[in-house]
Motif scaffolding. Structure first.
Motif, PDB file in Angstrom:
ATOM      1  N   VAL A  15       0.869  -1.178   0.000  1.00  0.00           N
ATOM      2  CA  VAL A  15       0.000   0.000   0.000  1.00  0.00           C
ATOM      3  C   VAL A  15       0.904   1.225   0.000  1.00  0.00           C
ATOM      4  O   VAL A  15       1.897   1.262   0.729  1.00  0.00           O
ATOM      5  N   LYS A  21      -1.617  13.378  -4.051  1.00  0.00           N
ATOM      6  CA  LYS A  21      -2.821  12.592  -4.342  1.00  0.00           C
ATOM      7  C   LYS A  21      -3.486  12.171  -3.039  1.00  0.00           C
ATOM      8  O   LYS A  21      -2.821  11.785  -2.094  1.00  0.00           O
ATOM      9  N   HIS A  24      -4.982   6.146  -0.590  1.00  0.00           N
ATOM     10  CA  HIS A  24      -3.910   5.179  -0.738  1.00  0.00           C
ATOM     11  C   HIS A  24      -4.145   4.336  -1.982  1.00  0.00           C
ATOM     12  O   HIS A  24      -5.273   4.186  -2.437  1.00  0.00           O
ATOM     13  N   HIS A  25      -3.081   3.787  -2.484  1.00  0.00           N
ATOM     14  CA  HIS A  25      -3.118   2.937  -3.664  1.00  0.00           C
ATOM     15  C   HIS A  25      -2.449   1.621  -3.292  1.00  0.00           C
ATOM     16  O   HIS A  25      -1.746   1.534  -2.296  1.00  0.00           O
ATOM     17  N   ASP A  26      -2.643   0.611  -4.117  1.00  0.00           N
ATOM     18  CA  ASP A  26      -1.934  -0.636  -3.869  1.00  0.00           C
ATOM     19  C   ASP A  26      -1.273  -1.105  -5.151  1.00  0.00           C
ATOM     20  O   ASP A  26      -1.668  -0.729  -6.246  1.00  0.00           O
ATOM     21  N   ALA A  27      -0.238  -1.903  -4.991  1.00  0.00           N
ATOM     22  CA  ALA A  27       0.509  -2.436  -6.121  1.00  0.00           C
ATOM     23  C   ALA A  27       1.097  -3.783  -5.726  1.00  0.00           C
ATOM     24  O   ALA A  27       1.417  -4.001  -4.560  1.00  0.00           O
ATOM     25  N   ALA A  42       4.095   2.604  -9.625  1.00  0.00           N
ATOM     26  CA  ALA A  42       3.309   3.656  -8.966  1.00  0.00           C
ATOM     27  C   ALA A  42       2.918   4.755  -9.945  1.00  0.00           C
ATOM     28  O   ALA A  42       1.789   5.256  -9.906  1.00  0.00           O
ATOM     29  N   LYS A  45       0.050   3.466 -11.996  1.00  0.00           N
ATOM     30  CA  LYS A  45      -1.197   3.393 -11.206  1.00  0.00           C
ATOM     31  C   LYS A  45      -1.803   4.760 -10.925  1.00  0.00           C
ATOM     32  O   LYS A  45      -3.013   4.899 -10.852  1.00  0.00           O
ATOM     33  N   THR A  46      -0.970   5.773 -10.692  1.00  0.00           N
ATOM     34  CA  THR A  46      -1.483   7.073 -10.257  1.00  0.00           C
ATOM     35  C   THR A  46      -1.521   8.131 -11.351  1.00  0.00           C
ATOM     36  O   THR A  46      -2.206   9.146 -11.208  1.00  0.00           O
TER      37      THR A  46
END
Length: 166
Positions: A15, A21, A24-27, A42, A45-46
Motif C-alpha cells: 500500500v 494525491k 492510498h493505492h496498492d501495487a 506507482a 497506477k497514479t
C-alpha cells in the motif's frame, strides 16, 4: 538429517500514498522488484510524472533506487510513500505564534502534530490537538505530502479537537 521448509514469496501487495494525491493505492511487487521498478508501477497506477523517491512512512531518508523493495518492508503495516525529491517547508500556527520545520513528504500528520504541540504548547497532550489546512481537519494517518498537494511548502493551523459533551 535436518529438515527445513523454504518459503518462496512470489508476489506481495504493498500500500502506498503518493505526494499530491488523496487516499492510498496498492501495487503488487515481486521478491526482486527494485525501488526504481516500484516507482514505475506507482507512476502507472497514479498517473503522476516526474522524478521520485520512495519512503517508508515517517522515515527521514528515501530508499535507494537499486534497493530490493521487499527487503525494506517491516512486519508491522506501514504504507510506503512516493514523492518528488526534497522536504516540505512546514509552518504551524497556534494562538498568534508559529513555528517552522522541514519535513519529508512521508511524515504523518500525527508526527507533525506531536512536533508542533511540543514546540507551541509543551505542557499539553498532543492527543488533544489536530491540524487543519485550509479549514479542513487532516487525518492523523495521512501524509504531509498529500496535504501539501505536491507543493514543497504548507501552512497548517494547530487546533484543539472538538470534544463531545455528554
Amino acid at each position: 538429517m535436518s529438515q527445513y521448509v523454504e518459503t518462496v514469496i512470489e508476489r506481495v501487495t504493498v500500500v502506498f500514498a503518493a505526494e499530491g494525491k488523496a487516499g492510498h493505492h496498492d501495487a503488487e511487487i515481486g521478491p526482486t522488484t527494485t525501488v526504481k521498478e516500484f516507482i514505475e508501477i506507482a507512476v502507472t497506477k497514479t498517473g503522476i510524472e516526474g522524478l521520485f523517491e520512495v519512503y517508508i512512512e515517517d522515515a527521514e531518508d528515501p530508499l535507494g533506487h537499486e534497493s530490493i523493495l521487499i527487503e525494506h518492508l517491516s512486519v508491522e503495516f506501514a504504507p510506503l510513500h512516493i514523492a518528488k525529491p526534497g522536504k516540505i517547508a512546514t509552518t504551524v500556527r497556534y494562538q498568534g505564534r508559529h513555528v517552522e520545520h522541514l519535513f519529508r513528504p512521508a511524515a504523518t500528520i500525527a508526527k507533525v502534530t506531536k512536533w508542533a504541540v511540543g514546540k507551541l504548547a509543551p505542557t499539553e497532550d498532543p492527543i488533544d490537538f489536530q491540524l487543519k489546512h485550509d479549514g479542513h481537519v487532516l487525518p492523523p494517518d495521512s501524509h504531509l505530502g498529500q496535504a501539501s498537494r505536491g507543493d514543497k511548502s504548507i501552512v497548517l493551523d494547530l487546533v484543539f479537537k472538538v470534544k463531545p459533551q455528554g
